[in-house]
Design a protein around this motif. Structure first.
Motif, short mmCIF file in Angstrom:
data_model
loop_
_atom_site.label_atom_id
_atom_site.label_comp_id
_atom_site.label_asym_id
_atom_site.label_seq_id
_atom_site.Cartn_x
_atom_site.Cartn_y
_atom_site.Cartn_z
N ASN A 14 0.60 -0.93 -0.41
CA ASN A 14 0.04 0.35 -0.22
C ASN A 14 1.28 1.03 -0.51
O ASN A 14 0.43 2.46 0.50
N ASP A 16 1.63 3.79 -2.05
CA ASP A 16 1.38 5.00 -2.36
C ASP A 16 0.31 5.73 -1.83
O ASP A 16 -0.38 6.84 -2.81
N TYR A 17 -0.70 4.67 -0.81
CA TYR A 17 -1.63 5.32 -0.12
C TYR A 17 -1.67 5.08 1.33
O TYR A 17 -2.12 5.84 1.43
N GLN A 20 -1.49 8.39 3.60
CA GLN A 20 -3.04 9.22 3.37
C GLN A 20 -3.86 8.60 3.91
O GLN A 20 -4.85 9.13 5.15
N THR A 21 -3.75 7.13 4.41
CA THR A 21 -4.96 6.25 5.84
C THR A 21 -3.71 6.62 6.35
O THR A 21 -5.27 7.00 7.62
N ASP A 93 -5.13 1.08 2.37
CA ASP A 93 -5.36 2.28 1.26
C ASP A 93 -6.70 2.60 1.32
O ASP A 93 -7.33 3.50 0.50
N ALA A 126 -7.90 5.91 -7.26
CA ALA A 126 -6.77 6.10 -7.25
C ALA A 126 -6.61 8.03 -6.62
O ALA A 126 -5.85 8.11 -5.95
N GLY A 128 -8.48 9.41 -4.92
CA GLY A 128 -8.82 10.20 -4.03
C GLY A 128 -10.54 10.37 -4.09
O GLY A 128 -10.98 11.76 -3.09
N ARG A 212 -11.65 2.79 -1.01
CA ARG A 212 -10.77 2.78 -2.69
C ARG A 212 -10.70 1.99 -3.69
O ARG A 212 -10.10 0.64 -3.04
#
Length: 278
Positions: A14, A16-17, A20-21, A93, A126, A128, A212
């Motif tokens: 995860n 890439d995300y 943010q999580t 994610d 992807a 958001g 997501r």
């Protein structure tokens, strides 16, 4: 001091995300919680990213979970490390709203018979961006018998309660064996069910989480496999307690499980084309 709530994140590929999580969890307006994270031995830079959070006073970063064991291995690992009375699992994610914990804790506190609370959620792409808003729960609203909620979800042929980030429940009621992986595609719904059969649930009609989506993840094979597992799960519930799922309820739920799997795949095909066009 032991926190009231444990938010646990079983990360897997995860990178890439994941930031943010984690930031969405750390942005809560509720304060009495901890954040426990373990990566499932990903090779995508997750370890480096998690090092940025290692000194945060609210965060515990566990050593990597050894490879293998599927989702259950890491879900169980972070859950077993949790110390809070209440548990929320957030996949690496997905996102939760800043007031998710405060509103869900308040819902449980307002209803002492409740063991589980679920909210609606948005489906995001992807980047958001919300592509479908406020999904889930069917007609469930407010305080509902756990048995009635389980029955409604079976009748709908789908998981009405959403992904783990949508729910908060009393940790002690999860079986000693951990998350129920008897039907892997339903690991969340099956585990929720074991909790809800021990009390009432609260359905919050507000969207407090974001899931997501990967528009390319729904193959025909996956559609059939998930439907088959949902039907097997329904049948196992009925065998264990025929009063929970009478014959007609079971037949309708099994038919809808196939219809919902097909509808879900068509939705993902539509979303994939929409994203490509955008």
């Amino acid at each position: 001091m032991t926190p009231r709530v444990s938010v646990v994140v079983p990360a897997y590929k995860n990178a890439d995300y994941l930031q943010q999580t984690l930031d969405s969890i750390l942005a809560q307006d509720y304060q009495d919680y901890e954040l426990v994270i373990a990566d499932h031995s990903s090779a995508d830079g997750t370890e480096t990213l998690l090092a940025q959070y290692a000194e945060h006073p609210r965060v515990r970063v566990l050593s990597p979970t050894p490879p293998g064991g599927g989702a259950k291995a890491n879900w169980d690992r972070v859950t077993q490390a949790a110390r809070g009375e209440l548990l929320k699992l957030v996949c690496g994610d997905d996102l939760i709203a800043p007031d998710a914990l405060s509103k869900q804790v308040a819902a449980l506190d307002a209803h002492p018979s409740a063991v589980f609370v679920a909210c609606k959620r948005d489906l995001i792409d992807a980047q958001g961006k919300v592509v479908i808003g406020a999904r889930g729960l069917g007609t469930l609203n407010g305080l509902v018998s756990g048995r009635d909620a389980v029955r409604a979800s079976v009748m709908a042929g789908t998981n009405l309660f959403g992904e783990p980030g949508c729910v908060l429940f009393r940790r002690e009621l999860l079986p000693a064996s951990g998350w129920d992986n008897s039907h892997p595609y339903l690991i969340d719904q099956a585990s929720y069910t074991s909790v809800m059969l021990q009390g009432d649930m609260v359905a919050l009609r507000e969207s407090l989480a974001s899931f997501r989506i990967n528009a390319g993840q729904w193959s025909v094979r996956l559609m059939h496999e998930q439907a088959n597992q949902a039907i097997a799960f329904h049948n196992a519930l009925a065998a264990a307690d025929p009063t929970l799922l009478p014959g007609l309820t079971l037949r309708v739920g099994n038919l809808k499980a196939r219809l919902m799997a097909h509808a879900r795949r068509l939705t993902y095909v539509w979303l994939g084309r929409r994203m490509q066009a955008g």
